[in-house]
Design a protein around this motif. Sequence first.
Motif, PDB file in Angstrom:
ATOM      1  N   ARG A 156      -5.107  29.941 -44.068  1.00 19.28           N
ATOM      2  CA  ARG A 156      -5.546  30.563 -42.823  1.00 19.28           C
ATOM      3  C   ARG A 156      -5.746  29.553 -41.708  1.00 19.28           C
TER       4      ARG A 156
ATOM      5  N   GLU B 269     -12.022  22.483 -35.462  1.00 17.91           N
ATOM      6  CA  GLU B 269     -11.321  22.505 -36.750  1.00 17.91           C
ATOM      7  C   GLU B 269     -11.062  23.954 -37.151  1.00 17.91           C
ATOM      8  N   THR B 270      -9.909  24.217 -37.699  1.00 19.74           N
ATOM      9  CA  THR B 270      -9.609  25.610 -38.082  1.00 19.74           C
ATOM     10  C   THR B 270     -10.593  26.116 -39.135  1.00 19.74           C
ATOM     11  N   ARG B 271     -11.048  25.239 -40.033  1.00 24.37           N
ATOM     12  CA  ARG B 271     -11.956  25.701 -41.082  1.00 24.37           C
ATOM     13  C   ARG B 271     -13.288  26.192 -40.519  1.00 24.37           C
ATOM     14  N   SER B 272     -13.640  25.754 -39.311  1.00 22.24           N
ATOM     15  CA  SER B 272     -14.930  26.161 -38.744  1.00 22.24           C
ATOM     16  C   SER B 272     -14.929  27.630 -38.337  1.00 22.24           C
TER      17      SER B 272
ATOM     18  N   LYS C 181     -12.865  29.929 -40.261  1.00 25.02           N
ATOM     19  CA  LYS C 181     -12.201  30.653 -41.361  1.00 25.02           C
ATOM     20  C   LYS C 181     -13.025  31.866 -41.778  1.00 25.02           C
ATOM     21  N   GLY C 182     -12.435  33.019 -41.715  1.00 23.98           N
ATOM     22  CA  GLY C 182     -13.133  34.251 -42.085  1.00 23.98           C
ATOM     23  C   GLY C 182     -13.996  34.805 -40.964  1.00 23.98           C
TER      24      GLY C 182
ATOM     25  N   THR D 207     -20.323  34.125 -41.003  1.00 25.80           N
ATOM     26  CA  THR D 207     -20.215  32.672 -40.885  1.00 25.80           C
ATOM     27  C   THR D 207     -19.062  32.181 -41.754  1.00 25.80           C
ATOM     28  N   ALA D 208     -18.258  31.288 -41.216  1.00 18.10           N
ATOM     29  CA  ALA D 208     -17.176  30.704 -42.007  1.00 18.10           C
ATOM     30  C   ALA D 208     -17.743  30.035 -43.254  1.00 18.10           C
ATOM     31  N   VAL D 209     -17.046  30.209 -44.357  1.00 18.64           N
ATOM     32  CA  VAL D 209     -17.428  29.545 -45.604  1.00 18.64           C
ATOM     33  C   VAL D 209     -16.870  28.123 -45.562  1.00 18.64           C
ATOM     34  N   LEU D 210     -17.723  27.143 -45.726  1.00 17.71           N
ATOM     35  CA  LEU D 210     -17.291  25.749 -45.604  1.00 17.71           C
ATOM     36  C   LEU D 210     -18.088  24.894 -46.574  1.00 17.71           C
ATOM     37  N   PRO D 211     -17.582  24.040 -47.381  1.00 16.90           N
ATOM     38  CA  PRO D 211     -16.163  23.730 -47.393  1.00 16.90           C
ATOM     39  C   PRO D 211     -15.407  24.831 -48.156  1.00 16.90           C
TER      40      PRO D 211
END
Lengths: 346, 346, 346, 346
Positions: free
Chosen positions: C242, C283-286, C288-289, C342-346
């Motif tokens: 994603r 960052e794209t991961r920030s 995600k979801g 909230t994005a799941v990280l990591p």
Amino acid sequence: MKKIGIVGGTGYTGAELLRLLLAHPEAEVVTITSRAEQGREVAERYPNLRGITSLRFDSPDEAPLIDCDLVFFATPNGVAMQQVPSLLAKGVRVIDLAADFRLRDAEQWAEWYGQPHQCSELLASAVYGLPEINRQSIKRAQLVANPGCYPTAVQLAFLPLIKHKLVDLQALIADTKSGVSGAGRSANVGTLLCEASENFKAYGVTGHRHLPEIIQGLAQAGQVDIKQIALTFVPHLTPMIRGIHATCYSKLTVTGADLQEMFVQHYLNEPFVDVMPVGSHPETRSVKGSNLCRIAVHQPFQKDTVVVLSVIDNLVKGAAGQAVQNMNIMLGFPEQLGLQVTAVLP
Amino acid sequence: MKKIGIVGGTGYTGAELLRLLLAHPEAEVVTITSRAEQGREVAERYPNLRGITSLRFDSPDEAPLIDCDLVFFATPNGVAMQQVPSLLAKGVRVIDLAADFRLRDAEQWAEWYGQPHQCSELLASAVYGLPEINRQSIKRAQLVANPGCYPTAVQLAFLPLIKHKLVDLQALIADTKSGVSGAGRSANVGTLLCEASENFKAYGVTGHRHLPEIIQGLAQAGQVDIKQIALTFVPHLTPMIRGIHATCYSKLTVTGADLQEMFVQHYLNEPFVDVMPVGSHPETRSVKGSNLCRIAVHQPFQKDTVVVLSVIDNLVKGAAGQAVQNMNIMLGFPEQLGLQVTAVLP
Amino acid sequence: MKKIGIVGGTGYTGAELLRLLLAHPEAEVVTITSRAEQGREVAERYPNLRGITSLRFDSPDEAPLIDCDLVFFATPNGVAMQQVPSLLAKGVRVIDLAADFRLRDAEQWAEWYGQPHQCSELLASAVYGLPEINRQSIKRAQLVANPGCYPTAVQLAFLPLIKHKLVDLQALIADTKSGVSGAGRSANVGTLLCEASENFKAYGVTGHRHLPEIIQGLAQAGQVDIKQIALTFVPHLTPMIRGIHATCYSKLTVTGADLQEMFVQHYLNEPFVDVMPVGSHPETRSVKGSNLCRIAVHQPFQKDTVVVLSVIDNLVKGAAGQAVQNMNIMLGFPEQLGLQVTAVLP
Amino acid sequence: MKKIGIVGGTGYTGAELLRLLLAHPEAEVVTITSRAEQGREVAERYPNLRGITSLRFDSPDEAPLIDCDLVFFATPNGVAMQQVPSLLAKGVRVIDLAADFRLRDAEQWAEWYGQPHQCSELLASAVYGLPEINRQSIKRAQLVANPGCYPTAVQLAFLPLIKHKLVDLQALIADTKSGVSGAGRSANVGTLLCEASENFKAYGVTGHRHLPEIIQGLAQAGQVDIKQIALTFVPHLTPMIRGIHATCYSKLTVTGADLQEMFVQHYLNEPFVDVMPVGSHPETRSVKGSNLCRIAVHQPFQKDTVVVLSVIDNLVKGAAGQAVQNMNIMLGFPEQLGLQVTAVLP
């Protein structure tokens, strides 16, 4: 230079075979076939080969296979059995990378592969191409059945223990993990990056086709009937491209054996088996692109369970590399010729 | 709203705890500590939390922990044991996500963790926080030892078999695979993307700290002494961020049991254990970010080896989610409160 | 509770929509359709939904769509245009996640999508569902065309610059990178893990369907004709599931503007656009979801080239999340309802 | 056989150099140094080299460097400049893979690298080791400064356009994407698998050290002063191990040029630059482990923006492979010797 043909050049196994043979000093690939891609440049499909080869895919019907010294089949199961007899009749030697000639029992084959075996008369003379067991027979073979990827990793892990009759044959467990390339290059939802990455799962716990192949090999090694082997075999899919890691468990039936020394001695002269030092954990990346199998043997807390860790590249020692190794043996080349590739790391 | 503190907020476990608690309707995080980052906004470190929270890291020495109803420790092993006694003395309840209070035997702890236990007097009263075993004790506990990630996955897999005395306790094998986040957020070469991706390996075959924890739990479940349990435990590192897959093997000592039905009944009322249909292969991604453990039980070819597959998210059911589940039980909230998150897929 | 239908529930967009709507406090999904999977439980296909929903796929012909307050189309391009008119006629409001109603010009649509537009009479009244531009029109819309993923990321990056007439409209460049889920859940060789992981490439440099959509949006924002916009748009495939990262370049035509302050003010009241501090790299991961778009604006060395970095989750703000945001606006719910994940990280 | 030394053998660049040199038919690595690892077997650190070499790391102080024909420095920036003068004085030729001798201007170097240059007297005679520009000078060079990874990919993309004066030197954009190995083997949180996988981000938009190196090279190619070049350079981190993809944009200042033909002619005799057919999108995996740079040139919609796509393996053509290519040129070997490796794919 020997003339080599590849039937079925569009899958990962065929491509890997081509990569290895193009760098082999004594092999000349004179034809590679694909019905779907005939006429197309191989390098269009495999961008890593641009500038390396100008081969085009031949029609399987018109390919000059009978002019070859040796032909590899990298076709789906069930194809080689139809074409091999006529090639053998013309004196062309064959290595089949599919499963057609791996099981000696045609009925068992039919049961596991869901179709009748159409060439059962060749099963007796086909040689199972695991050089660490059958090197002498491979030399003289007209037809070699190249082993499956899991069976290679698992057999090499169990072999010394079984040969030396150290373990309970009724309590063998092989917990294996494969990179996704083992599933081939077909367009399946299950092997899409979005389905298979960031994920780990078992599959085929209820029965995987490599199970009877492994049992047959272990029974031969132990010189027992296949019914005396009870193996629980659980394959898993791990989110990476290449590599197999087999974690093999067995129960010791004797005490006091120096397992490390026994493994080292057993594989001392094997060019492609690396027994690592005590306490090692082999990594799949250490053999990526190479034909090596690296093995470590553990006996946690000196209890009676042995754990053997074994890693290979499923497309090399587990397929195309082992096939080239078999070719080298069959054609009288040094066994390592064209196979001394160092894994690229990282 | 209950006042909650988090000691050690900079690792993955602490961050996951914070993510879950910020969405929890009855919990208010009043302090999160970090010596290294004190004064810094939490959202600077965890970019997913920008706009979600304005918390800053507090100094561990000045954080208002004694004003909390409950404090979580997400610190390295050996830290909580120094700070917990004074909090308990003030009536603050504690959940420790590290290993300090997981083993009941202080000597065993010292042996596996390489340092003397500095608070052994609390070991007897600390409750091992696996709700599927100890729910009633957790309710009343002042101090909960939150289980390790592997121990959670492995115990939930073996529990029904051991409770019902169906398997040989001397022949248990747990072949486990973990995503890399299990190794934490420390800067280590071994968990760099370039070292850990496109790679698979075992580690700690000679002895992993989670082994005694699992054995202690299984012994309790089977009401036997820990010496009656022989478990071979092999952890592996798999190239993904989150997820644990445990493949658990045992030998049946009885015949004819309906294992599927037995598992279904055993976990019928468990909100976070999903026994999947016959023939299933649970996937780690199906629980990513969620507090579920999904389980499938197999008996290949109806032989006497049972294979139980179990998956969790190591940072949720294997750490922070289970800690919140324990908090819910301790504080009298519905057990699923704040934990009904659906895994994001793909 | 409003009654909601989803037409086309088997792709990633449909699944993501379902995940979000199942957690939405005011939406009840009464039907989700799939011709291929009709009758099958949704949770069988999407293992993360096991235990979350008992919905089954309905036949598209028999689904109770006309009883719905609002219907989402998550179908391939060209499907919605055939079914939308009859639903609108019955007073059902529609959000189309495909491209059918995104372009106002039917001829342009036909050219880029390779088929005639079969419902051009609706193009004038369909509202382009980018809330940051068209919030008021979306409120009253009967038919909303949900934007494409790249167009969302690129338009939000360029919008403030174009609205304030700060840049040369003839020199826009959008260098965009997408995770593989943007290509959908179809079984294609190109998106297999073995083809798309450990690889990076551009595609569609000669012309991508999202180009006219972006140009149309930027022209509207700048109140100019589409011919006044010259945009070079280069999409790339990046080896992850994603996320979209757009790196957008333009030439300043004025000097001395405080770009950071201008971006902050422009998006001050937008619940789903986060303008990050000076010097940031989103960052794209920030995201995600999550439904957020995070943006950072750079002016390297104070020269006349502006670089805007913008990240979204292609399946959320780039598809299903934005669709739910549009639904919230249309049905009068708080715009963030059900979207505060909230994005799941990591 | 020429005697070769490697100073600094523990990073990815040193390891890659060793892999390539061990397979080189005319090079014998007589020493590889590491202060931290001295005495340890190289193969212990790089498991792919087990069985390939028995080299041990030498102490840098005692290594027989002055007996070498050529010494490579694969050390951190600032190390080579201290040791090179004495080696050159003894007649040993040197290739530095770090940045010490890449910039001709010592002051500019000090500004970008944050330390004074300690050997500025050598800057005038050091040759920038991009064979596609400086082949003749490299032949005679005593000291070669091996180019950075981004600079190699970007310069090869822009070179033909600039040499032929076809583009506006004030409007160059290089949007580059690198695999994580570009960050080296140091233990940093930012390059952990859990931080860098499933993520995409830009970095260093405010100024990256490779910027002045690229500008210097392009100015030389265009025979202009560096102030006449305005380049916007945005590097990104992409979640894979190896590979750089440069997407380079420029504005045509002339019309009607046949760009494809011009690129083909420009690189006709270059052994390591592959100009791909019109419409191609080069993939990083097609050069993984190989020394090739593959390039495709696009002119979308025949407008005045040229887009050049260029891919290399950052550790090979972007570092160790190019260094070996330079060695071959310096020592009079065929330029491709030891470098004809086919990328392993998939």
